[in-house]
Scaffold this active site. Structure first.
Site, PDB file in Angstrom:
ATOM      1  N   HIS A  72     -65.273 -42.210 -52.454  1.00  0.00           N
ATOM      2  CA  HIS A  72     -65.040 -43.534 -51.873  1.00  0.00           C
ATOM      3  C   HIS A  72     -65.310 -43.512 -50.379  1.00  0.00           C
ATOM      4  O   HIS A  72     -65.014 -42.524 -49.684  1.00  0.00           O
ATOM      5  CB  HIS A  72     -63.608 -44.010 -52.146  1.00  0.00           C
ATOM      6  CG  HIS A  72     -62.533 -43.167 -51.558  1.00  0.00           C
ATOM      7  ND1 HIS A  72     -62.005 -43.384 -50.295  1.00  0.00           N
ATOM      8  CD2 HIS A  72     -61.860 -42.091 -52.048  1.00  0.00           C
ATOM      9  CE1 HIS A  72     -61.059 -42.491 -50.041  1.00  0.00           C
ATOM     10  NE2 HIS A  72     -60.944 -41.694 -51.091  1.00  0.00           N
ATOM     11  N   ASP A  74     -64.199 -46.184 -48.507  1.00  0.00           N
ATOM     12  CA  ASP A  74     -63.130 -46.947 -47.853  1.00  0.00           C
ATOM     13  C   ASP A  74     -62.057 -46.004 -47.331  1.00  0.00           C
ATOM     14  O   ASP A  74     -61.918 -44.867 -47.794  1.00  0.00           O
ATOM     15  CB  ASP A  74     -62.538 -47.990 -48.797  1.00  0.00           C
ATOM     16  CG  ASP A  74     -61.875 -47.380 -50.025  1.00  0.00           C
ATOM     17  OD1 ASP A  74     -62.473 -46.468 -50.632  1.00  0.00           O
ATOM     18  OD2 ASP A  74     -60.763 -47.805 -50.400  1.00  0.00           O
ATOM     19  N   ASP A 103     -60.241 -37.684 -45.789  1.00  0.00           N
ATOM     20  CA  ASP A 103     -60.155 -38.469 -47.032  1.00  0.00           C
ATOM     21  C   ASP A 103     -61.063 -39.691 -46.943  1.00  0.00           C
ATOM     22  O   ASP A 103     -60.626 -40.748 -46.532  1.00  0.00           O
ATOM     23  CB  ASP A 103     -58.706 -38.874 -47.264  1.00  0.00           C
ATOM     24  CG  ASP A 103     -58.468 -39.538 -48.603  1.00  0.00           C
ATOM     25  OD1 ASP A 103     -59.351 -39.473 -49.468  1.00  0.00           O
ATOM     26  OD2 ASP A 103     -57.393 -40.129 -48.766  1.00  0.00           O
ATOM     27  N   GLU A 132     -61.062 -47.398 -53.317  1.00  0.00           N
ATOM     28  CA  GLU A 132     -60.172 -46.409 -53.913  1.00  0.00           C
ATOM     29  C   GLU A 132     -58.799 -46.435 -53.263  1.00  0.00           C
ATOM     30  O   GLU A 132     -57.787 -46.219 -53.923  1.00  0.00           O
ATOM     31  CB  GLU A 132     -60.780 -45.010 -53.776  1.00  0.00           C
ATOM     32  CG  GLU A 132     -60.091 -43.933 -54.632  1.00  0.00           C
ATOM     33  CD  GLU A 132     -58.878 -43.302 -53.960  1.00  0.00           C
ATOM     34  OE1 GLU A 132     -58.063 -42.684 -54.660  1.00  0.00           O
ATOM     35  OE2 GLU A 132     -58.738 -43.421 -52.724  1.00  0.00           O
ATOM     36  N   GLU A 133     -58.781 -46.734 -51.953  1.00  0.00           N
ATOM     37  CA  GLU A 133     -57.521 -46.753 -51.224  1.00  0.00           C
ATOM     38  C   GLU A 133     -56.733 -48.037 -51.467  1.00  0.00           C
ATOM     39  O   GLU A 133     -55.570 -48.131 -51.073  1.00  0.00           O
ATOM     40  CB  GLU A 133     -57.765 -46.582 -49.723  1.00  0.00           C
ATOM     41  CG  GLU A 133     -58.438 -45.281 -49.332  1.00  0.00           C
ATOM     42  CD  GLU A 133     -57.555 -44.062 -49.530  1.00  0.00           C
ATOM     43  OE1 GLU A 133     -56.451 -44.198 -50.090  1.00  0.00           O
ATOM     44  OE2 GLU A 133     -57.978 -42.969 -49.131  1.00  0.00           O
ATOM     45  N   HIS A 346     -54.584 -39.452 -44.370  1.00  0.00           N
ATOM     46  CA  HIS A 346     -53.826 -40.670 -44.080  1.00  0.00           C
ATOM     47  C   HIS A 346     -52.966 -40.561 -42.814  1.00  0.00           C
ATOM     48  O   HIS A 346     -52.283 -41.520 -42.468  1.00  0.00           O
ATOM     49  CB  HIS A 346     -52.934 -41.081 -45.249  1.00  0.00           C
ATOM     50  CG  HIS A 346     -53.702 -41.538 -46.455  1.00  0.00           C
ATOM     51  ND1 HIS A 346     -53.116 -42.267 -47.465  1.00  0.00           N
ATOM     52  CD2 HIS A 346     -54.982 -41.369 -46.820  1.00  0.00           C
ATOM     53  CE1 HIS A 346     -54.022 -42.521 -48.399  1.00  0.00           C
ATOM     54  NE2 HIS A 346     -55.166 -41.983 -48.022  1.00  0.00           N
TER      55      HIS A 346
END
Length: 374
Positions: A72, A74, A103, A132-133, A346
């Protein structure tokens, strides 16, 4: 054509792509893949709040084996407190800093850099989403729809999520727990705290619900999964006035569950438990994904042997941690997740070691080579 994974990761990080993502960050990936002979298909779906979301399916070659890489572009919002611009990647003390460095933009860059200029046979694909997030409403499930509509079925898929713990290669994910979010609403009657007989206070009733749900024993886990856990994440009322009994009280919870449960059964359990503790309680639920486990087989062997060849490490086969889009892709074929050490994902100051990114690219190159028998 030679792609440097650090330079490409830097370029991707420098494109802000907070979920749901679309646009320039996908342009950069397409520009890298076209010279490598990929047919690139991009489509944007959905409206706010879960969209618009862009997805990409890039395919090279034909026939079997069909090896897919999923990921991903995003990212989560950067948050406050960065010492540098989260959307202007910098290298400091051997680490690449920026939102998405861990990530998982660096993994996508590492995989693209590992793709050989040509392959003798078979199919190589990249399945890349911009959601995905988020809730994945218009993300990977829609990629699966596209693949099914076009009669395309990968034989195996590697997802580049950051799975390593203490050092690159120490952990791969062979399954994931399921996840379900629920919102519990307990009705009452608003009134003045000095006249409680004229009101109906929902807060004590909600407290009974929370207590009953907290006392549930879901399971003890099994050989493949840890025990399921129910966690309350928020409690609120519509008023903060100190002299008003609120008209309702709400709690929010999440259950991370193993393959001993289905999401719908857990929703029913919460509904029944809440109703028993406080009649009239209502429950809203959103199942993010079911638990899944990839059985041992060729994909395990490819990834484990590539890690061992590059690092000398015997990776742990794990199902711990959060969810990934493997919860959807398992519908198609065997799936495993493997990527960078995940300590900074994150977080403010998200980063990845430059040498880890380069080593990851070499591991991915070994996986591709083994997948096509080279």
């Amino acid at each position: 054509m030679s792609i440097d994974p650090i330079a490409f990761a830097t370029a991707l990080i420098n494109c802000p792509s907070i979920t749901p993502a679309r646009g320039r960050v996908f342009d950069l990936l397409e520009e890298a893949l076209l010279p490598l002979g990929f047919d690139v298909h991009r489509f944007v779906l959905g409206e706010e709040p879960d969209g618009p979301t862009e997805n990409m399916v890039a395919i090279r070659g034909a026939g079997s084996p069909h090896f897919g890489f999923a990921g991903h572009l995003d990212i989560v919002p950067p948050g406050d407190g960065w010492s540098s611009d989260p959307f202007s990647a910098v290298i400091k003390d051997g680490r690449l800093f920026g939102r998405g460095a861990n990530d998982m933009k660096s993994a996508i860059a590492a995989f693209v850099a590992a793709i050989p200029e040509q392959q003798a046979s078979g199919t190589l694909s990249l399945l890349i989403t911009g959601d995905e997030e988020g809730y994945a409403t218009y993300g990977t499930p829609r990629i699966i729809d596209w693949l099914n509509e076009h009669g395309i079925s990968p034989d195996m898929i590697l997802i580049g999520e950051p799975t390593s713990v203490d050092r690159l290669g120490d952990t791969i994910k062979i399954g994931r727990r399921g996840s379900v979010n629920m919102w519990i609403d307990v009705p009452g009657t608003q009134g003045h705290v000095a006249y409680p007989h004229r009101a109906d206070n929902p807060v004590p009733k909600l407290a009974r619900v929370v207590d009953a749900l907290s006392a549930l024993h879901l399971d003890d886990g099994n050989d493949a999964f840890p025990p399921s856990n129910l966690e309350f994440t928020a409690i609120s009322t519509p008023t903060n006035a100190s002299n008003v009994i609120p008209a309702s009280a709400e709690a929010q919870l999440n259950i991370r569950f193993n393959n001993l449960h289905k999401g719908a059964d857990l929703v029913q359990l919460v509904e029944d438990t809440a109703a028993g503790a406080a009649p009239g309680t209502t429950v809203r639920a959103r199942i993010s994904g079911e638990a899944f486990l990839t059985p041992a087989g060729e994909l395990y062997d490819l990834v484990v042997s590539a890690i061992q060849d590059e690092t000398g490490i015997e990776p742990e086969l794990s199902t711990s941690g959060g969810t990934s889009d493997g919860r959807f892709l398992i519908q198609l074929c065997p799936v495993v997740d493997f990527g960078l050490p995940n300590a900074t994902m994150h977080k403010v100051g998200e980063s990845a070691a430059v040498e880890d990114i380069r080593a990851l690219s070499r591991i991915y190159g070994r996986v591709i080579s083994k997948a096509f028998g080279a």
